[in-house]
Design a protein around this motif. Structure first.
Motif, PDB file in Angstrom:
ATOM      1  N   SER A 224       0.819  -1.219   0.000  1.00  0.00           N
ATOM      2  CA  SER A 224       0.000   0.000   0.000  1.00  0.00           C
ATOM      3  C   SER A 224       0.847   1.262   0.000  1.00  0.00           C
ATOM      4  O   SER A 224       0.380   2.331  -0.401  1.00  0.00           O
ATOM      5  CB  SER A 224      -0.927   0.000   1.214  1.00  0.00           C
ATOM      6  OG  SER A 224      -0.186  -0.035   2.430  1.00  0.00           O
TER       7      SER A 224
ATOM      8  N   GLY B 212     -14.446   0.166  -2.239  1.00  0.00           N
ATOM      9  CA  GLY B 212     -13.115   0.755  -2.294  1.00  0.00           C
ATOM     10  C   GLY B 212     -12.904   1.719  -3.439  1.00  0.00           C
ATOM     11  O   GLY B 212     -11.885   2.422  -3.478  1.00  0.00           O
TER      12      GLY B 212
ATOM     13  N   THR C 288      -4.963   3.089  -0.454  1.00  0.00           N
ATOM     14  CA  THR C 288      -6.243   3.799  -0.385  1.00  0.00           C
ATOM     15  C   THR C 288      -6.240   5.104  -1.160  1.00  0.00           C
ATOM     16  O   THR C 288      -7.144   5.924  -1.000  1.00  0.00           O
ATOM     17  CB  THR C 288      -6.597   4.100   1.087  1.00  0.00           C
ATOM     18  OG1 THR C 288      -5.538   4.883   1.684  1.00  0.00           O
ATOM     19  CG2 THR C 288      -6.763   2.810   1.880  1.00  0.00           C
TER      20      THR C 288
END
Length: 288
Positions: free
Chosen positions: A11, A142, A213
């Motif tokens: 991530s 998401g 994210t």
């Protein structure tokens, strides 16, 4: 019966730099320093490395022999420089207006506010700031939905608290937007091969991908048409761009995944080099 978990890249992965093939190295160096806000980190007669303070380069300008002009091929739609806050974006906008920089637009995307410019050789540039994540339209699956409306230019200018001194040391390349030939193959590559997530899907027009994210590290579109040819060696424009992964272990994990997927690559000085389905060269670097 076991179900394999899809590969996902770490991530923390993000864009490190963009490299451009240029015809007039001196003119392009002047533009990105005097107009856009980068500074020279190192320079030779054939290459300029640009960034902020003494950090790693964000933009590499490579002079090429016998250059061919930008044409209807795959490559760079724009390189996007992410400034730390609205005040920094306001300083940039005020500077661009003062010097009559080649601004071509300004938009509010819901998750960001962005300025758009074009460099002297036709490459697109975005300078933007992210809004707080609490203001992003994040869906249960998401995906992060964006909008395109007029930016509050006066509000951005009013947020500036000091005079322009170029990009601050927190500035990074936030994302790269690509002109591609095939959106479906592009999606397969960035999701199944590199392990990013599809964040916004505009069907047959554009797709946006990211690690973790973030709203997007990669934009892709076919706005100039489908199945356009790939860039050639002497074309002006995008030479390559690079991702930065956080650890050597993550680089090795990705390399193992590429082997399993039978994806050609080269390993050179602790970096992976590969080519996407659109003929675009990508470097995967590791945090040293």
């Amino acid at each position: 019966m076991t179900t394999s978990i899809p590969f996902q890249i770490a991530s923390e992965t993000h864009i490190r730099l963009v490299a451009l093939n240029v015809a007039d190295l001196e003119n392009m160096t002047d533009f990105y320093t005097q107009v856009i806000g980068l500074r020279i980190l190192s320079q030779t007669t054939t290459q300029t490395n640009l960034g902020v303070l003494d950090a790693h380069p964000l933009l590499v300008l490579k002079k090429i022999d016998h250059p061919l002009p930008l044409t209807k091929r795959t490559g760079l739609y724009h390189v996007a420089f992410l400034v730390p806050d609205r005040g920094a974006l306001g300083e940039a906008l005020r500077h661009y207006l003062t010097i009559d920089a080649p601004l071509v637009g300004a938009s509010d995307h819901g998750y960001s506010e962005a300025l758009y410019l074009t460099d002297p050789e036709g490459n697109g540039i975005e300078v933007y700031r992210d809004k707080p994540m609490s203001e992003w339209d994040i869906r249960e699956n998401g995906e992060i939905h964006g909008i395109t409306i007029e930016m509050d230019a006066q509000g951005v200018i009013d947020a500036a608290t000091k005079e322009w001194q170029g990009f601050s040391e927190e500035t990074i390349v936030g994302h790269v937007h690509l002109k591609v030939a095939d959106l479906e193959k592009t999606e397969t590559f960035f999701t199944d091969v590199l392990g990013l997530s599809l964040k916004s899907n505009f069907g047959r027009q554009a797709k946006f991908f990211a690690a973790g994210t973030y709203h997007h590290h990669i934009g892709s579109n076919i706005w100039m048409g489908e199945h356009v040819p790939a860039m050639q060696e002497h074309d002006l424009g995008l030479s390559y761009f690079s991702f930065l992964v956080p650890t050597k272990h993550e680089l090795e994990r990705l390399r193992t995944h590429l082997i399993e997927k039978n994806i050609p690559y080269q390993l050179e000085n602790m970096a992976l080099w590969l080519v996407d389905p659109n003929g675009i060269t990508i470097k995967i670097d590791v945090q040293h």
